[in-house]
Design a protein around this motif. Structure first.
Motif, PDB file in Angstrom:
ATOM      1  N   LEU A  48     -12.762 -44.497   4.542  1.00 21.99           N
ATOM      2  CA  LEU A  48     -12.551 -43.687   3.349  1.00 21.99           C
ATOM      3  C   LEU A  48     -13.862 -43.668   2.571  1.00 21.99           C
ATOM      4  CD1 LEU A  48     -10.723 -42.162   1.316  1.00 21.99           C
ATOM      5  CD2 LEU A  48     -10.182 -44.397   0.306  1.00 21.99           C
ATOM      6  N   SER A  49     -14.449 -42.493   2.440  1.00 13.90           N
ATOM      7  CA  SER A  49     -15.655 -42.324   1.628  1.00 13.90           C
ATOM      8  C   SER A  49     -15.205 -41.914   0.240  1.00 13.90           C
ATOM      9  CB  SER A  49     -16.568 -41.259   2.263  1.00 13.90           C
ATOM     10  OG  SER A  49     -17.729 -41.076   1.489  1.00 13.90           O
ATOM     11  N   SER A  50     -15.270 -42.846  -0.702  1.00 14.07           N
ATOM     12  CA  SER A  50     -14.679 -42.568  -2.017  1.00 14.07           C
ATOM     13  C   SER A  50     -15.549 -41.653  -2.871  1.00 14.07           C
ATOM     14  CB  SER A  50     -14.419 -43.884  -2.761  1.00 14.07           C
ATOM     15  OG  SER A  50     -15.606 -44.583  -3.001  1.00 14.07           O
ATOM     16  N   ALA A  51     -16.855 -41.574  -2.560  1.00 16.93           N
ATOM     17  CA  ALA A  51     -17.769 -40.632  -3.212  1.00 16.93           C
ATOM     18  C   ALA A  51     -17.613 -40.675  -4.738  1.00 16.93           C
ATOM     19  CB  ALA A  51     -17.564 -39.232  -2.656  1.00 16.93           C
ATOM     20  N   ALA A  52     -17.454 -39.510  -5.368  1.00 10.67           N
ATOM     21  CA  ALA A  52     -17.379 -39.466  -6.833  1.00 10.67           C
ATOM     22  C   ALA A  52     -16.053 -39.986  -7.377  1.00 10.67           C
ATOM     23  CB  ALA A  52     -17.619 -38.048  -7.327  1.00 10.67           C
ATOM     24  N   GLY A  53     -15.070 -40.177  -6.510  1.00 14.66           N
ATOM     25  CA  GLY A  53     -13.818 -40.753  -6.975  1.00 14.66           C
ATOM     26  C   GLY A  53     -12.615 -40.330  -6.156  1.00 14.66           C
ATOM     27  N   VAL A  54     -11.773 -41.301  -5.802  1.00 16.84           N
ATOM     28  CA  VAL A  54     -10.547 -41.040  -5.068  1.00 16.84           C
ATOM     29  C   VAL A  54      -9.570 -42.172  -5.385  1.00 16.84           C
ATOM     30  CG1 VAL A  54     -11.198 -42.310  -2.969  1.00 16.84           C
ATOM     31  CG2 VAL A  54      -9.641 -40.352  -2.794  1.00 16.84           C
ATOM     32  N   ARG A  55      -8.290 -41.881  -5.241  1.00 12.73           N
ATOM     33  CA  ARG A  55      -7.258 -42.914  -5.403  1.00 12.73           C
ATOM     34  C   ARG A  55      -6.556 -43.087  -4.063  1.00 12.73           C
ATOM     35  NH1 ARG A  55      -6.302 -44.145 -10.668  1.00 12.73           N
ATOM     36  NH2 ARG A  55      -4.279 -45.063 -10.151  1.00 12.73           N
ATOM     37  N   HIS A  56      -6.194 -44.334  -3.750  1.00 11.92           N
ATOM     38  CA  HIS A  56      -5.444 -44.544  -2.513  1.00 11.92           C
ATOM     39  C   HIS A  56      -4.511 -45.741  -2.655  1.00 11.92           C
ATOM     40  CE1 HIS A  56      -7.946 -47.758  -0.123  1.00 11.92           C
ATOM     41  NE2 HIS A  56      -7.972 -48.026  -1.396  1.00 11.92           N
ATOM     42  N   ALA A  57      -3.589 -45.843  -1.701  1.00 12.21           N
ATOM     43  CA  ALA A  57      -2.640 -46.960  -1.644  1.00 12.21           C
ATOM     44  C   ALA A  57      -2.576 -47.450  -0.212  1.00 12.21           C
ATOM     45  CB  ALA A  57      -1.256 -46.508  -2.120  1.00 12.21           C
ATOM     46  N   GLU A  58      -2.344 -48.744  -0.059  1.00 15.04           N
ATOM     47  CA  GLU A  58      -2.247 -49.369   1.260  1.00 15.04           C
ATOM     48  C   GLU A  58      -1.042 -50.294   1.268  1.00 15.04           C
ATOM     49  OE1 GLU A  58      -6.895 -50.164   2.278  1.00 15.04           O
ATOM     50  OE2 GLU A  58      -6.131 -50.844   0.329  1.00 15.04           O
ATOM     51  N   ARG A  59      -0.251 -50.230   2.334  1.00 16.80           N
ATOM     52  CA  ARG A  59       0.948 -51.065   2.361  1.00 16.80           C
ATOM     53  C   ARG A  59       1.351 -51.378   3.801  1.00 16.80           C
ATOM     54  NH1 ARG A  59       2.385 -45.838   0.937  1.00 16.80           N
ATOM     55  NH2 ARG A  59       3.885 -44.837   2.325  1.00 16.80           N
ATOM     56  N   ASN A  60       2.214 -52.365   3.902  1.00 17.97           N
ATOM     57  CA  ASN A  60       2.792 -52.746   5.189  1.00 17.97           C
ATOM     58  C   ASN A  60       4.234 -52.270   5.219  1.00 17.97           C
ATOM     59  OD1 ASN A  60       3.664 -53.908   7.539  1.00 17.97           O
ATOM     60  ND2 ASN A  60       3.402 -56.026   6.882  1.00 17.97           N
ATOM     61  N   ASP A  61       4.452 -51.141   5.877  1.00 18.22           N
ATOM     62  CA  ASP A  61       5.802 -50.603   5.988  1.00 18.22           C
ATOM     63  C   ASP A  61       6.528 -51.106   7.232  1.00 18.22           C
ATOM     64  OD1 ASP A  61       5.623 -49.120   3.672  1.00 18.22           O
ATOM     65  OD2 ASP A  61       4.916 -47.309   4.676  1.00 18.22           O
ATOM     66  N   GLY A  62       5.844 -51.904   8.052  1.00 15.37           N
ATOM     67  CA  GLY A  62       6.428 -52.352   9.306  1.00 15.37           C
ATOM     68  C   GLY A  62       7.228 -53.639   9.163  1.00 15.37           C
ATOM     69  N   PRO A  63       7.859 -54.081  10.255  1.00 17.31           N
ATOM     70  CA  PRO A  63       8.690 -55.279  10.218  1.00 17.31           C
ATOM     71  C   PRO A  63       7.911 -56.576  10.444  1.00 17.31           C
ATOM     72  CG  PRO A  63       8.867 -54.246  12.365  1.00 17.31           C
ATOM     73  CD  PRO A  63       7.969 -53.357  11.539  1.00 17.31           C
ATOM     74  N   SER A  64       6.626 -56.469  10.789  1.00 19.21           N
ATOM     75  CA  SER A  64       5.821 -57.647  11.129  1.00 19.21           C
ATOM     76  C   SER A  64       4.707 -57.841  10.110  1.00 19.21           C
ATOM     77  CB  SER A  64       5.205 -57.482  12.520  1.00 19.21           C
ATOM     78  OG  SER A  64       6.210 -57.249  13.493  1.00 19.21           O
ATOM     79  N   PRO A  65       4.167 -59.054  10.002  1.00 16.94           N
ATOM     80  CA  PRO A  65       3.020 -59.269   9.111  1.00 16.94           C
ATOM     81  C   PRO A  65       1.842 -58.399   9.514  1.00 16.94           C
ATOM     82  CG  PRO A  65       3.975 -61.371   9.799  1.00 16.94           C
ATOM     83  CD  PRO A  65       4.625 -60.309  10.641  1.00 16.94           C
ATOM     84  N   LEU A  66       1.048 -58.015   8.518  1.00 15.59           N
ATOM     85  CA  LEU A  66      -0.128 -57.179   8.718  1.00 15.59           C
ATOM     86  C   LEU A  66      -1.368 -57.960   8.304  1.00 15.59           C
ATOM     87  CD1 LEU A  66      -1.757 -54.463   8.966  1.00 15.59           C
ATOM     88  CD2 LEU A  66      -1.024 -53.984   6.607  1.00 15.59           C
ATOM     89  N   THR A  67      -2.381 -57.949   9.161  1.00 14.95           N
ATOM     90  CA  THR A  67      -3.686 -58.528   8.827  1.00 14.95           C
ATOM     91  C   THR A  67      -4.752 -57.482   9.097  1.00 14.95           C
ATOM     92  OG1 THR A  67      -2.962 -60.762   9.445  1.00 14.95           O
ATOM     93  CG2 THR A  67      -5.334 -60.382   9.289  1.00 14.95           C
ATOM     94  N   PHE A  68      -5.637 -57.259   8.129  1.00 13.84           N
ATOM     95  CA  PHE A  68      -6.749 -56.348   8.368  1.00 13.84           C
ATOM     96  C   PHE A  68      -7.997 -56.852   7.661  1.00 13.84           C
ATOM     97  CE2 PHE A  68      -4.480 -54.593   4.701  1.00 13.84           C
ATOM     98  CZ  PHE A  68      -5.473 -54.194   3.811  1.00 13.84           C
ATOM     99  N   VAL A  69      -9.144 -56.445   8.201  1.00 12.57           N
ATOM    100  CA  VAL A  69     -10.439 -56.747   7.599  1.00 12.57           C
ATOM    101  C   VAL A  69     -10.954 -55.451   6.985  1.00 12.57           C
ATOM    102  CG1 VAL A  69     -12.796 -57.554   7.981  1.00 12.57           C
ATOM    103  CG2 VAL A  69     -10.903 -58.541   9.305  1.00 12.57           C
ATOM    104  N   GLN A  70     -11.298 -55.516   5.712  1.00 10.05           N
ATOM    105  CA  GLN A  70     -11.805 -54.325   5.041  1.00 10.05           C
ATOM    106  C   GLN A  70     -13.204 -54.602   4.498  1.00 10.05           C
ATOM    107  OE1 GLN A  70     -10.187 -52.307   1.210  1.00 10.05           O
ATOM    108  NE2 GLN A  70      -9.213 -51.273   2.951  1.00 10.05           N
ATOM    109  N   MET A  71     -14.119 -53.700   4.840  1.00  6.63           N
ATOM    110  CA  MET A  71     -15.521 -53.861   4.482  1.00  6.63           C
ATOM    111  C   MET A  71     -15.959 -52.698   3.600  1.00  6.63           C
ATOM    112  SD  MET A  71     -16.154 -54.928   8.400  1.00  6.63           S
ATOM    113  CE  MET A  71     -14.754 -53.857   8.762  1.00  6.63           C
TER     114      MET A  71
END
Length: 218
Positions: A95-118
């Motif tokens: 996601l290139s946020s540039a001059a501005g953006v809004r976003h949401a992130e969630r785990n809608d699945g039945p299992s735990p979620l792990t992610f690396v965000q840089m």
């Protein structure tokens, strides 16, 4: 020069009571450290663990290139430019946020979620936000973030397998899983190395391993 940072040195964050556990490799939020603000273009490397149903509500970003790598589970992403996607292990999301953006992130699945965000700082702030997802990226396909002068290399290694570390002004190595030897250093899951003026280095997998390598210009 190589600066090794261990998983146990990262700053804890998130909100465990709501199913969010975060670990920050760089100065972040209330964990302000003026000596740990960035390396090359990288200003954040966060490991996020979300329980089923947990997530980050809609929030703003600007002047940041955000690259996400899912370790396990499935990430639901939506943003104010109309994108809604599922990000799975093996996919690269930016996601290139540039001059501005809004976003949401969630785990809608039945299992735990792990992610690396840089998060990477762009060379020229501003512009229009953009979004991209590359499903099932191969080891031999580097992913360029030209806006930040950076290239992401993904390595999935069998035990005993070797891979070259890119030569570069700045190289950031993050071990996602397994254990590797980098030069004379042993790195385990969650460990990272910040290498300045990298030349002729290689990584050897001590176990089956997955490694993210950022190659960045000066």
């Amino acid at each position: 020069m190589m600066d090794v940072r261990r998983a146990g040195e990262r700053y804890p964050g998130g909100d465990p009571a709501t199913g969010i556990e975060s670990w920050h490799a760089f100065s972040f939020g209330p964990h302000y450290d003026p000596g740990n603000l960035r390396f090359g273009a990288i200003i954040a490397c966060n490991e996020e663990r979300l329980a089923p149903g947990a997530g980050f509500g809609e929030h703003p970003h600007s002047h940041t290139e955000i690259v996400t790598w899912v370790v396990e589970g499935e990430l639901t992403h939506c943003d104010s430019t109309g994108h809604e996607t599922k990000v799975r292990p093996g996919d690269v999301q930016r996601l290139s946020s540039a001059a501005g953006v809004r976003h949401a992130e969630r785990n809608d699945g039945p299992s735990p979620l792990t992610f690396v965000q840089m998060w990477l700082a762009p060379r020229d702030p501003g512009g229009e936000p953009s979004y991209e997802i590359v499903p099932g990226i191969a080891d031999s396909t580097p992913y360029a973030v030209a806006e930040a002068g950076a290239m992401l290399h993904i390595r999935r290694l069998a035990a005993g397998e070797r891979t070259a570390v890119p030569d570069g002004a700045y190289v950031y190595v993050h071990v996602v899983r397994g254990a590797v030897r980098l030069g004379e250093e042993r790195l385990a899951a969650g460990d990272a190395a910040r290498i300045t003026a990298a030349v002729g280095l290689e990584t050897v997998a001590l176990t089956p391993a997955e490694v993210l390598l950022w190659e960045m210009s000066g």
